[in-house]
Motif scaffolding. Structure first.
Motif, mmCIF file in Angstrom:
data_model
loop_
_atom_site.group_PDB
_atom_site.id
_atom_site.type_symbol
_atom_site.label_atom_id
_atom_site.label_comp_id
_atom_site.label_asym_id
_atom_site.label_seq_id
_atom_site.Cartn_x
_atom_site.Cartn_y
_atom_site.Cartn_z
ATOM 1 N N GLY A 168 -9.204 4.620 -15.497
ATOM 2 C CA GLY A 168 -9.713 3.258 -15.564
ATOM 3 C C GLY A 168 -8.771 2.237 -14.969
ATOM 4 O O GLY A 168 -9.186 1.117 -14.634
ATOM 5 N N LYS A 169 -7.486 2.586 -14.826
ATOM 6 C CA LYS A 169 -6.514 1.676 -14.241
ATOM 7 C C LYS A 169 -6.645 1.664 -12.718
ATOM 8 O O LYS A 169 -6.934 2.686 -12.105
ATOM 9 C CB LYS A 169 -5.087 2.096 -14.618
ATOM 10 C CG LYS A 169 -4.759 1.959 -16.093
ATOM 11 C CD LYS A 169 -4.551 0.507 -16.472
ATOM 12 C CE LYS A 169 -4.105 0.372 -17.914
ATOM 13 N NZ LYS A 169 -3.854 -1.027 -18.290
ATOM 14 N N MET A 170 -6.417 0.517 -12.122
ATOM 15 C CA MET A 170 -6.372 0.435 -10.666
ATOM 16 C C MET A 170 -5.093 1.092 -10.164
ATOM 17 O O MET A 170 -4.061 1.065 -10.839
ATOM 18 C CB MET A 170 -6.411 -1.022 -10.210
ATOM 19 C CG MET A 170 -7.775 -1.675 -10.369
ATOM 20 S SD MET A 170 -9.065 -0.911 -9.334
ATOM 21 C CE MET A 170 -8.476 -1.322 -7.692
ATOM 22 N N PHE A 171 -5.165 1.670 -8.977
ATOM 23 C CA PHE A 171 -3.993 2.318 -8.400
ATOM 24 C C PHE A 171 -2.897 1.291 -8.126
ATOM 25 O O PHE A 171 -3.165 0.105 -7.938
ATOM 26 C CB PHE A 171 -4.369 3.062 -7.118
ATOM 27 C CG PHE A 171 -4.529 2.181 -5.903
ATOM 28 C CD1 PHE A 171 -3.495 2.038 -4.986
ATOM 29 C CD2 PHE A 171 -5.720 1.489 -5.675
ATOM 30 C CE1 PHE A 171 -3.643 1.231 -3.867
ATOM 31 C CE2 PHE A 171 -5.878 0.688 -4.559
ATOM 32 C CZ PHE A 171 -4.836 0.547 -3.652
ATOM 33 N N THR A 172 -1.662 1.736 -8.124
ATOM 34 C CA THR A 172 -0.513 0.906 -7.770
ATOM 35 C C THR A 172 -0.180 1.145 -6.307
ATOM 36 O O THR A 172 0.026 2.293 -5.889
ATOM 37 C CB THR A 172 0.710 1.249 -8.637
ATOM 38 O OG1 THR A 172 0.377 1.049 -10.009
ATOM 39 C CG2 THR A 172 1.898 0.387 -8.267
ATOM 40 N N ASP A 173 -0.142 0.107 -5.528
ATOM 41 C CA ASP A 173 0.104 0.265 -4.094
ATOM 42 C C ASP A 173 1.555 0.663 -3.834
ATOM 43 O O ASP A 173 2.469 0.304 -4.600
ATOM 44 C CB ASP A 173 -0.220 -1.024 -3.363
ATOM 45 C CG ASP A 173 -0.632 -0.772 -1.907
ATOM 46 O OD1 ASP A 173 -0.664 0.412 -1.492
ATOM 47 O OD2 ASP A 173 -0.943 -1.750 -1.211
ATOM 48 N N LEU A 174 1.768 1.425 -2.797
ATOM 49 C CA LEU A 174 3.099 1.836 -2.366
ATOM 50 C C LEU A 174 3.234 1.577 -0.874
ATOM 51 O O LEU A 174 2.278 1.790 -0.115
ATOM 52 C CB LEU A 174 3.328 3.333 -2.633
ATOM 53 C CG LEU A 174 3.377 3.793 -4.083
ATOM 54 C CD1 LEU A 174 3.411 5.316 -4.147
ATOM 55 C CD2 LEU A 174 4.589 3.215 -4.805
ATOM 56 N N SER A 175 4.398 1.137 -0.459
ATOM 57 C CA SER A 175 4.687 0.914 0.962
ATOM 58 C C SER A 175 5.784 1.872 1.395
ATOM 59 O O SER A 175 6.916 1.783 0.904
ATOM 60 C CB SER A 175 5.126 -0.531 1.200
ATOM 61 O OG SER A 175 4.105 -1.439 0.850
ATOM 62 N N MET A 176 5.442 2.797 2.289
ATOM 63 C CA MET A 176 6.390 3.793 2.779
ATOM 64 C C MET A 176 6.071 4.097 4.238
ATOM 65 O O MET A 176 5.025 3.671 4.750
ATOM 66 C CB MET A 176 6.309 5.080 1.957
ATOM 67 C CG MET A 176 6.669 4.919 0.501
ATOM 68 S SD MET A 176 6.541 6.498 -0.396
ATOM 69 C CE MET A 176 7.046 5.983 -2.032
ATOM 70 N N ASN A 177 6.925 4.847 4.891
ATOM 71 C CA ASN A 177 6.697 5.216 6.284
ATOM 72 C C ASN A 177 5.949 6.533 6.394
ATOM 73 O O ASN A 177 6.089 7.415 5.540
ATOM 74 C CB ASN A 177 8.025 5.338 7.036
ATOM 75 C CG ASN A 177 8.693 3.984 7.234
ATOM 76 O OD1 ASN A 177 8.052 2.938 7.079
ATOM 77 N ND2 ASN A 177 9.971 4.007 7.576
ATOM 78 N N ASP A 178 5.176 6.675 7.480
ATOM 79 C CA ASP A 178 4.551 7.964 7.759
ATOM 80 C C ASP A 178 5.531 8.836 8.526
ATOM 81 O O ASP A 178 6.703 8.461 8.716
ATOM 82 C CB ASP A 178 3.232 7.777 8.508
ATOM 83 C CG ASP A 178 3.392 7.110 9.882
ATOM 84 O OD1 ASP A 178 4.528 7.105 10.424
ATOM 85 O OD2 ASP A 178 2.387 6.608 10.415
ATOM 86 N N THR A 179 5.085 9.987 8.996
ATOM 87 C CA THR A 179 5.986 10.935 9.660
ATOM 88 C C THR A 179 6.495 10.423 11.005
ATOM 89 O O THR A 179 7.474 10.944 11.539
ATOM 90 C CB THR A 179 5.289 12.283 9.869
ATOM 91 O OG1 THR A 179 4.068 12.079 10.579
ATOM 92 C CG2 THR A 179 5.001 12.952 8.526
ATOM 93 N N GLU A 180 5.840 9.404 11.534
ATOM 94 C CA GLU A 180 6.275 8.816 12.804
ATOM 95 C C GLU A 180 7.183 7.608 12.580
ATOM 96 O O GLU A 180 7.623 6.970 13.545
ATOM 97 C CB GLU A 180 5.052 8.387 13.621
ATOM 98 C CG GLU A 180 4.097 9.528 13.956
ATOM 99 C CD GLU A 180 4.776 10.625 14.758
ATOM 100 O OE1 GLU A 180 5.566 10.293 15.678
ATOM 101 O OE2 GLU A 180 4.534 11.809 14.457
#
Length: 359
Positions: A221-233
């Motif tokens: 029921g909780k909204m997801f917590t956003d995360l900021s990270m880099n992809d493999t590139e």
């Protein structure tokens, strides 16, 4: 197998304050082969005090924070006690103890739990010895021993939880929750940490309360917590690029160095291939700290879904954001970005997706 918990580890948790306002005096008798007795405290890698043993006798005295959880270390024997100002005398030869009523109770629990630890350690040794036999018979025996170890582990954990439940009117839960908290779910931990408990505001509970707050973020029921990270590139990405966009998304926490994660991946891959055409998406969030190992694992496993990481290992921002203390772990989000389930592994993942997609 689950991580082994023992009474020897229970006192090594977080304590944020360093006030030294209560005197301690610990005397005792130890076996002849023990030359030095040490005093450990929470969050300290090294002992904070030590005493030479003369004629089998020792004395430790000084000042520490009131009600701090201390660890008396004599050879391979570890005893947690609270610094409540009452002198302590410990005789590990005659197996006697004097001190406050609280610490006498702790000593009794230590003795009670020692049988759990001894049985579990014996089973682990048996498991290790049997692991050399790679025959079919040997592998079957190994599976039996693994089940035995897990049963003994679960029994020890259950006992420790029972101790917490029986001592909500004193500080004893501090010694146990400081280690149990990372294997409990939200409801279990919430029950054991009521705000009215006398141990609720003990400094050692800071990490436990932080875990409870983190686990609350992954409740259904909780909204997801956003995360900021880099992809493999190396490009900056956010979970919100995929989550809350109308499709079910599995946010999968893993690492290339994690054996159980690698064992679980064929199941994750199979479910991705089965349901991706219906809109099912996966975003891998890695607890790696080496980019090359991370990228190689993605290629070797055949992950066709997005992967992001801050390459900080266990210091990953994902750990506190989602209460992740062990991997593999995951949360399943609905199309709005709300959590519908967590830690779906093995058949549980396929069963949940079948429930959602109907096949």
């Amino acid at each position: 197998m689950k991580k082994v918990l023992s009474i020897a580890a229970l006192a090594l948790a977080t304590l944020s304050a360093n006030a030294q306002d209560t005197a301690y005096k610990i005397t005792g008798t130890v076996p002849a082969d023990v030359k030095t007795v040490y005093l450990g405290v929470m969050n300290a890698r090294q002992p904070v005090d030590s005493a030479a043993v003369t004629g089998g006798k020792f004395t430790l005295d000084g000042t520490r924070q009131k009600d701090e959880l201390l660890m008396i270390i004599t050879g391979d024997y570890y005893l947690p006690v609270f610094n409540d100002g009452t002198p302590i005398d410990l005789n590990t030869v005659a197996k006697t103890f004097t001190g406050s009523e609280l610490n006498k109770k702790m000593y009794a629990y230590d003795n009670e739990l020692s049988s759990y630890t001894e049985n579990l350690n014996a089973a682990i040794m048996e498991y290790r010895a049997a692991s050399a036999d790679t025959t079919a018979e040997g592998m079957a025996k190994l599976k039996e021993l693994e089940a035995k170890c897990e049963q003994l582990q679960d029994a020890a954990i259950t006992k420790q939880i029972d101790i917490v439940k029986a001592n909500k009117d004193n500080l004893i839960p501090v010694a146990f929750l400081s280690q149990l908290y990372y294997i409990l779910d939200y409801n279990e931990l919430k029950e054991l940490l009521p705000e009215t408990a006398p141990y609720y505001n003990h400094p050692a509970m800071a990490r436990v309360k932080a875990q409870l707050a983190a686990l609350e973020k992954r409740m259904p029921g909780k909204m997801f917590t956003d995360l900021s990270m880099n992809d493999t590139e190396g490009n900056p990405r956010k979970l919100s690029e995929w989550c809350g966009k109308g499709n079910y998304v599995l946010v999968d926490f893993w690492a290339s160095w994690c054996g159980p994660c690698r064992q679980e991946m064929p199941n994750v891959v199979a479910n991705y291939e089965k349901y991706h055409s219906k809109g099912f998406e996966i975003v891998g969030v890695s607890f790696d700290n080496k980019a090359e190992a991370w990228k190689k694992a993605i290629a070797d496993i055949g992950m066709k879904w997005p992967n992001i990481s801050d390459l900080k290992g266990w210091k990953s921002a994902a750990a506190p954001a989602y209460g992740v203390n062990s991997i593999p772990s995951n949360v399943l989000l609905d199309g709005e970005g709300k959590i519908v389930a967590a830690d779906l592994r093995g058949d549980a993942l396929g069963e949940k997706l079948k429930e959602i997609y109907g096949f």
